[in-house]
Design an enzyme around this catalytic site. Structure first.
Site, mmCIF file in Angstrom:
data_model
loop_
_atom_site.group_PDB
_atom_site.id
_atom_site.type_symbol
_atom_site.label_atom_id
_atom_site.label_comp_id
_atom_site.label_asym_id
_atom_site.label_seq_id
_atom_site.Cartn_x
_atom_site.Cartn_y
_atom_site.Cartn_z
ATOM 1 N N HIS A 66 86.344 -11.271 54.316
ATOM 2 C CA HIS A 66 87.632 -10.656 54.640
ATOM 3 C C HIS A 66 87.816 -9.294 53.966
ATOM 4 O O HIS A 66 88.901 -8.735 54.009
ATOM 5 C CB HIS A 66 88.753 -11.599 54.200
ATOM 6 C CG HIS A 66 88.727 -11.813 52.715
ATOM 7 N ND1 HIS A 66 87.663 -12.406 52.070
ATOM 8 C CD2 HIS A 66 89.591 -11.461 51.743
ATOM 9 C CE1 HIS A 66 87.895 -12.418 50.773
ATOM 10 N NE2 HIS A 66 89.055 -11.852 50.552
ATOM 11 N N ASP A 67 86.774 -8.795 53.309
ATOM 12 C CA ASP A 67 86.892 -7.523 52.576
ATOM 13 C C ASP A 67 86.080 -6.383 53.194
ATOM 14 O O ASP A 67 86.181 -5.246 52.738
ATOM 15 C CB ASP A 67 86.411 -7.707 51.124
ATOM 16 C CG ASP A 67 87.378 -8.544 50.302
ATOM 17 O OD1 ASP A 67 88.583 -8.535 50.606
ATOM 18 O OD2 ASP A 67 86.914 -9.206 49.360
ATOM 19 N N ASP A 127 90.453 -20.985 47.220
ATOM 20 C CA ASP A 127 90.314 -19.785 46.398
ATOM 21 C C ASP A 127 91.068 -19.973 45.091
ATOM 22 O O ASP A 127 92.186 -20.502 45.072
ATOM 23 C CB ASP A 127 90.902 -18.583 47.154
ATOM 24 C CG ASP A 127 89.962 -17.399 47.183
ATOM 25 O OD1 ASP A 127 89.664 -16.871 46.103
ATOM 26 O OD2 ASP A 127 89.540 -17.014 48.293
ATOM 27 N N ASP A 183 87.575 -15.901 42.533
ATOM 28 C CA ASP A 183 87.754 -14.487 42.863
ATOM 29 C C ASP A 183 87.286 -13.593 41.705
ATOM 30 O O ASP A 183 87.641 -13.848 40.545
ATOM 31 C CB ASP A 183 89.258 -14.270 43.117
ATOM 32 C CG ASP A 183 89.588 -12.905 43.625
ATOM 33 O OD1 ASP A 183 89.244 -12.621 44.783
ATOM 34 O OD2 ASP A 183 90.203 -12.111 42.884
ATOM 35 N N GLU A 214 82.570 -15.120 43.110
ATOM 36 C CA GLU A 214 82.439 -13.748 43.596
ATOM 37 C C GLU A 214 82.096 -12.894 42.387
ATOM 38 O O GLU A 214 82.937 -12.658 41.523
ATOM 39 C CB GLU A 214 83.752 -13.290 44.232
ATOM 40 C CG GLU A 214 83.619 -11.945 44.898
ATOM 41 C CD GLU A 214 84.961 -11.286 45.213
ATOM 42 O OE1 GLU A 214 85.018 -10.509 46.165
ATOM 43 O OE2 GLU A 214 85.945 -11.539 44.505
#
Ligand code: NOJ
Length: 501
Positions: free
Chosen positions: A308-309, A89, A191, A246
């Site tokens: 994970h969100d 990330d 991100d 993302e």
């Protein structure tokens, strides 16, 4: 196929409460058996953990909770030894407020790093404009008492936004990419990368949008320039380095623009599908829009059901049968599938009691620890940082590995079949049919063609006029090797091949 690891909850090398890099390394055999091509690690950098690592205090280090830089080097080498690849990330849009750049920036209006962040005077008594941050709907600006100015933060006040207009910021963030590329990573997951360029006028949002986090509307032309610079940097390295972005924009056309003309992001997550309900029409639309908007010359789709969100898709879609059908769909779509750790075990969203919740965005339920076996801690200490996944006694890796009918073995089979089928890996996709309940598509590569049919409903559904087909894989393992009988059981998905008359 990518496998997304959330390091805090994947595995601990010490049977501790929090996962670590050595723990990931110790489980690489599991990922290899699953058929994983590449691993994506959520952040492991030094961080005050206000947003569990998405608030980075040092882009070139490892938080002691996860290990050391040597552990990172060993992990990268071990992944490569097993013939897999690894991306990490990269959080370009904001740092932690404890990052030395921000500590210096807030120290005075004339400090070296002041302009590395977005500072403005207030308007009247309040912030410079009406933008809202993610989490809890607070303003996206916080007043710094030392200078009286406000700084912009699209997320928590502890995550000040970097000012990408400043060439020094771009250079420093390129340096971070080089640091990790030189250590051998194969690329990055970037991100909220559509949010790095900002509206230079910082205009208010319209009143009907005003309560919504501002980053969800951010779509600035100069971001594409920044991405082209990043792509040149990646392409200057050998060995197919890549970046998946993302881009949290829900229009497929807007999202598709972030591939550029093959000179921006290599992959962009299809977030429309991530948020799509479990309905045939919605999925047919996602596929059609993706095919229409992504230029075949420059862009390749990336599909994701969970991360994970968000609450895990097994729970969002309503149960195990739907999750099995979804697995068959995810692994037969045209594009790269991303599997979020634990979905291959069919983990539901965990019901985390209020007193155990720690995430400012309330996302704890999809981040609980992976159960490795049926022992008390399932590979963790007796009190992991979040409770263990639900039904850990049944849904653990060890138990599922031994059960041929398990979700884990369904994923393994589908991943293997995909790896061996050029139609599934590279072939075209065409939606043949969709009604309220049934979605049918064809994957085709020269003479090789496969049909996928998914029943989204709780009732049996007929596929009238179906051609002669043989069932290769059934999401519920029923009828495999037999001729397709013309109907699908509730929530059943089938992968089928044409049957010669
Ligand atoms: C998106 C990440 O996936 C999420 O976990 C994080 O909170 C925000 N970006 C802010 O970095």
């Amino acid at each position: 196929m990518f496998y997304h690891v959330y390091p805090r909850s994947f595995a601990s090398s010490r049977g501790a409460a929090v996962g670590d890099l050595a723990g990931i390394q110790s489980r690489l055999g599991y990922l290899q058996d699953l058929g994983v091509g590449a691993i994506w690690l959520s952040p492991f950098y030094p961080s005050p953990m206000k947003d569990f690592g998405y608030d980075v205090a040092d882009y070139c280090g490892v938080d002691p909770v996860f290990g050391t830089l040597d552990d990172a080097d060993r992990l990268i080498a071990a992944v490569h030894e097993r013939g897999m690849r690894i991306i990490i990330d990269w959080v370009p849009g904001h740092t932690s407020d404890e990052h030395p750049w921000f500590v210096d920036a807030r120290s005075s209006r004339t400090s070296k790093h002041r302009d590395w962040y977005v500072w403005r005077d207030g308007s009247g008594d309040g912030p410079p404009n009406n933008w809202r941050a993610a989490f809890k709907g607070v303003p996206a600006w916080t007043r710094d008492p030392a200078s009286g100015q406000y700084f912009l933060h699209s997320f928590l006040p502890g995550q000040p936004d970097l000012n990408w207009e400043n060439p020094d910021v771009r250079e420093a963030m390129h340096g971070v990419l080089r640091f990790w590329l030189d250590r051998g990573v194969d690329g990055f997951r970037a991100d909220v990368v559509h949010n790095i360029g900002k509206d230079p006028l910082l205009l208010d949002l319209d009143s009907e949008q005003a309560g919504v986090p501002r980053f969800l509307f951010n779509d600035e032309a100069h971001t594409h320039e920044y991405l082209r610079e990043i792509r040149s940097l990646l392409d200057s390295y050998d060995g197919d380095r890549m970046m998946v972005g993302e881009v949290v924009l829900f229009s497929t056309e807007q999202m598709a623009a972030y591939y550029g003309r093959g000179d921006e992001l290599n992959l962009v997550f299809n977030f429309k599908s991530l948020y799509a309900p479990w309905r045939a029409r919605a999925w047919a639309e996602c596929i059609r829009e993706s095919e229409a908007a992504l230029s075949p010359q420059y862009a390749w789709p990336a599909w994701v059901l969970s991360n994970h969100d968000l609450p895990r898709h097994r729970t969002r879609y309503g149960g195990e049968a739907q999750a099995r059908a979804a697995a068959l769909m995810l692994l037969t779509l045209r594009g790269t599938p991303f599997v979020y750790m634990g979905e291959e075990l069919g983990l539901p969203e965990a019901d985390v009691p209020d007193e155990a919740r720690v995430d400012p965005g309330g996302r704890d339920g999809c981040r609980v620890c992976i159960p490795w076996d049926a022992s008390l801690g399932a590979g963790w200490s007796e009190e992991p940082w979040l409770p263990l996944a639900p039904e850990a006694g049944l849904r653990n890796v060890e138990a599922q590995a031994q059960d041929p009918a398990s979700m884990l073995n369904l994923y393994r089979r589908l991943i293997r079949i995909r790896a061996n089928s050029s139609a599934l890996r590279e072939g075209s996709i065409e939606v043949l049919r969709h009604c309220g309940k049934l979605l049918v598509y064809r994957r085709c590569m020269q003479d090789d063609s496969l049909i996928v049919a998914v029943n989204f409903s709780a009732a049996e559904v007929l596929w009238e006029d179906a051609p002669a087909l043989a069932v290769e894989v059934a999401s519920d393992a029923r009828g495999e090797g037999e001729a397709f009988g013309g109907s699908l059981r509730p929530y059943q998905a089938l992968l089928m091949s044409p049957r010669l008359a």
